[in-house]
Motif scaffolding. Sequence first.
Motif, PDB file in Angstrom:
ATOM      1  N   SER A   7       0.838  -0.996   0.068  1.00 41.80           N
ATOM      2  CA  SER A   7       0.070  -0.041  -0.036  1.00 41.80           C
ATOM      3  C   SER A   7       0.796   1.191  -0.210  1.00 41.80           C
ATOM      4  CB  SER A   7      -0.881  -0.388   0.762  1.00 41.80           C
ATOM      5  OG  SER A   7      -1.697   1.547   1.517  1.00 41.80           O
ATOM      6  N   PRO A   8       0.862   2.307  -0.875  1.00 39.17           N
ATOM      7  CA  PRO A   8       1.588   3.246  -1.421  1.00 39.17           C
ATOM      8  C   PRO A   8       1.301   4.501   0.387  1.00 39.17           C
ATOM      9  CG  PRO A   8       0.137   3.398  -2.887  1.00 39.17           C
ATOM     10  CD  PRO A   8       0.092   2.165  -1.819  1.00 39.17           C
ATOM     11  N   LYS A   9      -0.185   4.255   0.643  1.00 43.10           N
ATOM     12  CA  LYS A   9      -0.107   4.774   1.585  1.00 43.10           C
ATOM     13  C   LYS A   9       0.459   4.813   3.053  1.00 43.10           C
ATOM     14  CE  LYS A   9      -4.935   6.274   0.167  1.00 43.10           C
ATOM     15  NZ  LYS A   9      -6.444   5.881   0.587  1.00 43.10           N
ATOM     16  N   SER A  10       0.613   3.519   3.251  1.00 42.62           N
ATOM     17  CA  SER A  10       1.531   3.289   4.460  1.00 42.62           C
ATOM     18  C   SER A  10       3.494   3.127   4.534  1.00 42.62           C
ATOM     19  CB  SER A  10       1.522   2.116   4.865  1.00 42.62           C
ATOM     20  OG  SER A  10       1.648   0.523   3.829  1.00 42.62           O
ATOM     21  N   SER A  11       3.632   3.632   3.064  1.00 42.28           N
ATOM     22  CA  SER A  11       5.159   3.509   2.499  1.00 42.28           C
ATOM     23  C   SER A  11       5.881   4.399   2.314  1.00 42.28           C
ATOM     24  CB  SER A  11       5.369   2.880   0.777  1.00 42.28           C
ATOM     25  OG  SER A  11       4.456   1.650   0.286  1.00 42.28           O
ATOM     26  N   ASN A  44       4.091   4.139 -10.535  1.00 45.49           N
ATOM     27  CA  ASN A  44       3.212   5.476 -11.013  1.00 45.49           C
ATOM     28  C   ASN A  44       3.940   6.904 -10.921  1.00 45.49           C
ATOM     29  OD1 ASN A  44       0.675   6.355 -10.351  1.00 45.49           O
ATOM     30  ND2 ASN A  44       0.462   7.243  -8.409  1.00 45.49           N
ATOM     31  N   LYS A  45       4.903   7.031 -10.736  1.00 49.97           N
ATOM     32  CA  LYS A  45       5.643   8.610 -10.669  1.00 49.97           C
ATOM     33  C   LYS A  45       6.539   7.941 -10.820  1.00 49.97           C
ATOM     34  CE  LYS A  45       3.529   9.923  -6.783  1.00 49.97           C
ATOM     35  NZ  LYS A  45       4.252  10.061  -5.717  1.00 49.97           N
ATOM     36  N   SER A  46       7.116   7.375 -12.571  1.00 53.31           N
ATOM     37  CA  SER A  46       7.767   7.014 -12.715  1.00 53.31           C
ATOM     38  C   SER A  46       8.195   6.277 -14.215  1.00 53.31           C
ATOM     39  CB  SER A  46      10.133   7.108 -12.164  1.00 53.31           C
ATOM     40  OG  SER A  46      10.737   6.672 -12.983  1.00 53.31           O
ATOM     41  N   LEU A  81       9.696  10.935  -4.756  1.00 54.72           N
ATOM     42  CA  LEU A  81       8.537  10.462  -5.584  1.00 54.72           C
ATOM     43  C   LEU A  81       7.880   9.576  -4.476  1.00 54.72           C
ATOM     44  CD1 LEU A  81      11.165   7.495  -7.154  1.00 54.72           C
ATOM     45  CD2 LEU A  81       9.264   9.592  -8.102  1.00 54.72           C
ATOM     46  N   TYR A  82       7.587  10.013  -2.983  1.00 52.77           N
ATOM     47  CA  TYR A  82       7.290   9.544  -2.223  1.00 52.77           C
ATOM     48  C   TYR A  82       6.195  10.492  -1.391  1.00 52.77           C
ATOM     49  CZ  TYR A  82       8.807   4.988  -1.252  1.00 52.77           C
ATOM     50  OH  TYR A  82       9.535   3.958  -2.286  1.00 52.77           O
ATOM     51  N   LEU A  83       6.684  11.971  -2.176  1.00 50.07           N
ATOM     52  CA  LEU A  83       5.533  12.772  -1.291  1.00 50.07           C
ATOM     53  C   LEU A  83       4.366  13.336  -1.881  1.00 50.07           C
ATOM     54  CD1 LEU A  83       8.516  15.984  -1.200  1.00 50.07           C
ATOM     55  CD2 LEU A  83       7.399  14.046   0.365  1.00 50.07           C
TER      56      LEU A  83
END
Length: 430
Positions: A7-11, A44-46, A81-83
């Motif tokens: 899950s990207p939300k908790s990563s 998703n970002k790159s 990428l995580y922001l």
Amino acid sequence: MDRAKVSPKSSELGDRSTSDVTVCLINEEGTPQLFYSHSSILKNKSKFFAEKLSIPNSTNCIEYHCSDLHYEHHVKILRCLYLPKDTLLDSWDSVQSVIGILKVAFDLECEEIIKSCLEYLEAVPWEDNEEEEILKVVSKLGPVAMPILARIQPVDLNATKSVFISAIRFATSISGPCLPFKDELRVSAQEQVEYMLGDDEDVPLITADDEVKSETKMGLSKICSSFENELPSLLLESVSAESLLMTQSLADLEWMCNILPKMDLMKDFVTNWANLSTNLLSIIEDKKLDSVMWGFKVKLIEVTAKVLEAVGYGSVIIPAQCRVHLLKTWLPYIRKMKPILDSMGNEETGFPYKMDEDLCQSIEGAIVSLILALPSNDQADILADWMNTEQARSYPDLSEAFEVWCYRTKSAKRRLVEGLDMVGKATVSL
């Protein structure tokens, strides 16, 4: 670990417990650094990472090399990428850093980061060297970089003309008082006009425009009129404030004298200067001002030198009567002031006001050229006056003009005699 279940939300970058892919960043020395990452975020970002992760039977480790120059930018990219998208803009701290990040973001095809970098660069000021770097990077980005390119592309001629006219108005105070910062704005506008008159392919088109010429002439007329109207104030009991104002007005006139040749308007300055010269010298030579305002007097001579140069060397063409007026008005004053200033310099240590060697040579050369372009009778009057003064052997040295005049006079007399002889012989033969 199954990449799809993360899950990207908790990563978080570096969270080894939830990481399903490792990014191995290798510097120029071959030293690797591992970043425990998450495939869902990378994909998703790159697009770069998405392609790497879409390769069948790919490993859970993505290796790629980078230069030492951009190493920190690569690390910054991985963190960004995580922001969340809406917080990216606040993470940028300098133009140089963002230029480097933008280069890396372009290579890694990070669309959100690219847009955020462009938004930042479009809104902040750049140094000249930074502008060159930005142009190199954004030229590869296509339509998305248009806001940046719009900042550095040439403006249309009408816009440039409008800015130039506004600057002229401020520089000559045509627009009226500028409130508390009037002097600062005027000087800034004068510098801007000089800059715009520098080497630029659009300058001839702007300076040839009738409206530009009209505004400039209006400014010159206003400065000259104001200068002449303020002259009587120098004879008041207290001249400190008035002299400061007059010095500023004279500085404005000198500025006009510097820019007008670039606009083919120096003739207007020469005409105005010739018209006010008699009144100007009648006041500045008043006994009340004999031992004051040395800087003002030297500046007068410097401005006059530019006028004499323009006329003497043919840059400005005016009638002989006007040329004679200029010489007969200013030559006696310059001749009088030179020894006075020299004497003051010898008597007072550190006396700052003097006619330096370059100025003296400039004036002398211009006056000689001016004299030699006058009708013979006017040349004779000026040279006779020069010979009859005590400073005849001092400054300015007009001996060159005198020698040429003598030669021309003898030649003219010889031609006249030869002509009369021919007429006489023709009469006898008849």
